[in-house]
Write a protein that holds these residues in place. Structure first.
Motif, short mmCIF file in Angstrom:
data_model
loop_
_atom_site.label_atom_id
_atom_site.label_comp_id
_atom_site.label_asym_id
_atom_site.label_seq_id
_atom_site.Cartn_x
_atom_site.Cartn_y
_atom_site.Cartn_z
N ARG A 128 38.15 82.96 56.88
CA ARG A 128 37.19 83.10 55.79
C ARG A 128 37.16 81.87 54.89
NH1 ARG A 128 36.24 86.67 58.77
NH2 ARG A 128 36.04 88.91 58.34
N ASP A 129 37.92 80.81 55.25
CA ASP A 129 38.04 79.69 54.31
C ASP A 129 37.60 78.34 54.89
OD1 ASP A 129 40.13 79.36 56.10
OD2 ASP A 129 41.56 78.72 54.58
N GLN A 167 30.59 89.64 39.87
CA GLN A 167 29.24 90.12 39.55
C GLN A 167 28.26 88.96 39.39
OE1 GLN A 167 28.98 92.82 36.25
NE2 GLN A 167 26.74 92.78 36.20
N PHE A 168 28.74 87.85 38.80
CA PHE A 168 27.87 86.69 38.61
C PHE A 168 27.34 86.19 39.95
CE2 PHE A 168 26.71 82.32 37.95
CZ PHE A 168 26.26 82.24 36.64
N LEU A 169 28.21 86.06 40.94
CA LEU A 169 27.79 85.55 42.24
C LEU A 169 27.05 86.61 43.06
CD1 LEU A 169 30.70 83.21 43.38
CD2 LEU A 169 28.53 82.62 42.31
N GLU A 170 27.39 87.87 42.88
CA GLU A 170 26.66 88.92 43.60
C GLU A 170 25.20 88.96 43.16
OE1 GLU A 170 28.72 92.64 43.37
OE2 GLU A 170 30.17 92.07 44.92
N GLU A 171 24.93 88.64 41.91
CA GLU A 171 23.55 88.57 41.43
C GLU A 171 22.79 87.39 42.02
OE1 GLU A 171 24.01 88.44 37.23
OE2 GLU A 171 24.47 90.59 37.03
N ARG A 172 23.51 86.49 42.69
CA ARG A 172 22.91 85.29 43.27
C ARG A 172 23.04 85.26 44.79
NH1 ARG A 172 24.15 85.02 38.32
NH2 ARG A 172 23.03 83.68 36.83
N GLY A 173 23.23 86.42 45.38
CA GLY A 173 23.18 86.51 46.84
C GLY A 173 24.50 86.49 47.56
N PHE A 217 33.90 85.57 49.38
CA PHE A 217 32.52 86.05 49.30
C PHE A 217 31.81 85.81 50.62
CE2 PHE A 217 33.55 85.06 44.88
CZ PHE A 217 33.04 86.16 44.20
N TYR A 218 30.84 86.66 50.91
CA TYR A 218 29.93 86.40 52.02
C TYR A 218 28.62 85.93 51.42
CZ TYR A 218 27.30 86.90 56.35
OH TYR A 218 26.53 86.64 57.46
N ASP A 219 28.19 84.73 51.81
CA ASP A 219 26.93 84.17 51.33
C ASP A 219 25.82 84.73 52.21
OD1 ASP A 219 24.70 82.65 50.73
OD2 ASP A 219 25.78 80.77 50.56
N ASN A 220 25.04 85.66 51.68
CA ASN A 220 24.03 86.34 52.48
C ASN A 220 22.88 85.43 52.90
OD1 ASN A 220 24.96 89.29 52.38
ND2 ASN A 220 25.00 88.72 50.23
N SER A 221 22.66 84.35 52.17
CA SER A 221 21.60 83.40 52.53
C SER A 221 22.07 82.49 53.66
CB SER A 221 21.19 82.57 51.32
OG SER A 221 20.64 83.38 50.31
N ALA A 222 23.26 81.93 53.51
CA ALA A 222 23.79 81.01 54.51
C ALA A 222 24.47 81.73 55.66
CB ALA A 222 24.79 80.06 53.86
N ARG A 223 24.75 83.03 55.48
CA ARG A 223 25.41 83.85 56.50
C ARG A 223 26.77 83.28 56.89
NH1 ARG A 223 20.35 85.53 60.52
NH2 ARG A 223 19.06 86.46 58.88
N CYS A 224 27.56 83.00 55.87
CA CYS A 224 28.91 82.49 56.12
C CYS A 224 29.82 82.94 54.99
CB CYS A 224 28.89 80.96 56.21
SG CYS A 224 28.46 80.15 54.66
N TYR A 225 31.12 82.87 55.25
CA TYR A 225 32.11 83.25 54.25
C TYR A 225 32.50 82.05 53.40
CZ TYR A 225 32.67 87.70 56.65
OH TYR A 225 32.45 88.94 57.20
#
Length: 329
Positions: A128-129, A167-173, A217-225
């Motif tokens: 994941r890193d 929460q800050f990053l979850e609001e940004r995808g 975190f999982y970046d839902n836009s980039a589809r990567c951890y």
């Protein structure tokens, strides 16, 4: 057996080396029907994609930068840095094969048999890193009030930042990943709502004094951890130049992987090959390596401009306190 070492003397770029290594490893794996090497290939492709299609890093780092701007507004009296890196090729290769060695050894020691291939493949899906960001904070002494304890104040602010980050990053995808109870925090400074997401190396100290908060975190836009690390300057110094620095970490990893005499050679091909790849990487003399944009005088003195060894910096931000030059009273 195909190993990374065989490709480090051609003068090629890291990307070309990765591409050739992956192609040859896949061809060999198909012939030998080595399922672990096929997983290995997929792991190398992930690194390749980071190097080849890195536009998403710009978008990702801009989202991270929004948290930097938030901190600058919320904590103008703090000094802090934001850094990001793509895991270097040699460290990624060593970690992948090290996982194989350690997992098979631990399993054999406990059960006197070898793990099922499905279990081993599942273990190797835990990376994941490959992309990681680090936030390092410091409280300038001039901003301490009424004989406040600097270390206590920095720790209090570190956990405050940790409480709002998910929460800050979850609001940004981004989606925070649960640790499954691994190194769960016992600090009263960390909110119960976010404790499932943090691996707390502060309340769960390691023998080498390493301290940090880790969250994935999982970046839902980039589809990567993406891994985020939060530290005070003192913690970062211990990790970078102190008792927990990476050279000492690597030496401990070498010792933990020196288990050849425990697993009889020839009984487990996956252990044999991973062990040999680790051994060759440990014995690599970096001054003899010929990779474009990489120059090494020795294993300690090197200019790594290609992400081969130390990693590639992708997000350098620094905020040295709004008041550092006495511009504001």
């Amino acid at each position: 057996m195909v190993t990374l070492n065989d490709y480090l003397y051609s003068g090629a770029t890291v990307f070309r080396i990765l591409k050739k290594y992956t192609q040859d490893l896949r061809a060999s794996a198909k012939v030998s029907k080595n399922e672990v090497d096929l997983v290995h290939c997929n792991f190398l492709i992930q690194i390749m994609e980071l190097l080849e299609h890195n536009d998403f890093l710009t978008a990702q780092s801009q989202k991270i930068r929004e948290f930097y701007k938030y901190m600058a507004m919320e904590y103008p009296y703090l000094s802090f840095t934001f850094k990001g890196r793509i895991k270097s090729l040699i460290r990624a290769e060593g970690k992948f094969n090290g996982y194989i060695v350690e997992y098979i050894y631990d399993y054999y020691k406990k059960h006197k048999s070898y793990p099922d291939i499905a279990e081993l493949k599942e273990k190797l899906n835990c990376f994941r890193d490959l992309i990681a960001y680090r936030i390092v904070i410091s409280m300038p002494r001039c901003h301490l009030k009424n004989h406040e304890n600097r270390e206590e104040e920095e720790l209090k602010h570190l956990y405050q930042i940790a409480n709002v980050l998910p929460q800050f990053l979850e609001e940004r995808g981004f989606t925070a990943e649960s640790t499954g109870g691994v190194l769960r925090s016992s600090s009263p400074l960390l909110d119960d709502a976010v404790k499932p997401y943090y691996r707390d190396y502060i309340t769960s100290e390691k023998e080498d004094d390493y301290k940090s908060l880790h969250i994935t975190f999982y970046d839902n836009s980039a589809r990567c951890y993406v891994e985020m690390q939060l530290r005070t300057k003192q913690m970062d110094d211990i990790a970078e130049i102190g008792s927990a620095n990476h050279i000492n970490y690597e030496k401990k990893q070498e010792a933990s992987r020196a288990r050849r005499d425990t697993i009889p050679e020839g009984e487990c091909i996956y252990f044999d090959e991973a062990y040999e790849r680790c051994r060759r990487l440990q014995e690599l003399e970096l001054s003899g390596v010929d990779v474009d944009m990489f120059t090494a005088v020795s294993n300690s003195l090197m200019n790594d401009g290609c992400g081969l060894y130390r990693g590639r910096l992708i997000l350098p931000y620094e905020h040295l306190s709004r008041f550092q030059n006495d511009l504001i009273d």
